[in-house]
Motif scaffolding. Sequence first.
Motif, PDB file in Angstrom:
ATOM      1  N   LYS A 147     -10.059   7.811 -13.866  1.00  0.00           N
ATOM      2  CA  LYS A 147     -11.360   7.442 -12.899  1.00  0.00           C
ATOM      3  C   LYS A 147     -12.598   7.965 -14.337  1.00  0.00           C
TER       4      LYS A 147
ATOM      5  N   HIS B  26     -10.825   2.064 -11.668  1.00  0.00           N
ATOM      6  CA  HIS B  26      -9.588   2.732 -12.403  1.00  0.00           C
ATOM      7  C   HIS B  26      -8.029   2.845 -11.688  1.00  0.00           C
ATOM      8  N   ILE B  27      -8.427   1.962 -10.357  1.00  0.00           N
ATOM      9  CA  ILE B  27      -7.175   2.200  -9.568  1.00  0.00           C
ATOM     10  C   ILE B  27      -6.452   0.693 -10.094  1.00  0.00           C
ATOM     11  N   THR B  28      -6.963  -0.442 -10.104  1.00  0.00           N
ATOM     12  CA  THR B  28      -7.195  -1.494 -11.241  1.00  0.00           C
ATOM     13  C   THR B  28      -5.660  -1.466 -12.793  1.00  0.00           C
TER      14      THR B  28
ATOM     15  N   PHE C 127      -4.984  11.501 -13.151  1.00  0.00           N
ATOM     16  CA  PHE C 127      -6.364  11.111 -12.455  1.00  0.00           C
ATOM     17  C   PHE C 127      -7.355  10.413 -12.956  1.00  0.00           C
TER      18      PHE C 127
ATOM     19  N   MET D 123      -4.777   1.348 -13.513  1.00  0.00           N
ATOM     20  CA  MET D 123      -3.172   2.534 -13.189  1.00  0.00           C
ATOM     21  C   MET D 123      -2.558   1.066 -12.854  1.00  0.00           C
ATOM     22  N   GLN D 124      -2.963   0.512 -11.505  1.00  0.00           N
ATOM     23  CA  GLN D 124      -1.648  -0.302 -11.537  1.00  0.00           C
ATOM     24  C   GLN D 124      -1.480  -1.428 -12.701  1.00  0.00           C
TER      25      GLN D 124
ATOM     26  N   SER E 202       1.142  -1.446  -0.417  1.00  0.00           N
ATOM     27  CA  SER E 202       0.057   0.417  -0.463  1.00  0.00           C
ATOM     28  C   SER E 202       0.763   1.020  -0.004  1.00  0.00           C
TER      29      SER E 202
END
Length: 92
Positions: free
Chosen positions: A68, A74-76, A64, A78-79, A54
């Motif tokens: 988004k 959206h976080i996945t 972002f 970016m990963q 984290s």
Amino acid sequence: MTKENIKRYSMDELKQMRERGDYHDSRDAPEGPELGEEFWKHAVLVPPRSSPTSVHLKLDPDVFAFFKQQGKGHITRMQDVLKAYVKAQQGR
């Protein structure tokens, strides 16, 4: 198992199902077959994946917003972009 196969029941519903004979547990299920020496000869130990780290990450608002606006996950995404970058850099 897919989400459509998963059903939720309250304790009262489970008790009613058992009384009607519609609920069966598998405590007395037979054991599976022995795998044998040949199986274990070719078995490969797969170590567990480590837990993700984290971090607090500051992003430009437009970066972002780009992820988004594509909706949930959206976080996945970016990963995934970061993983692809790492893989490309390692292949140099």
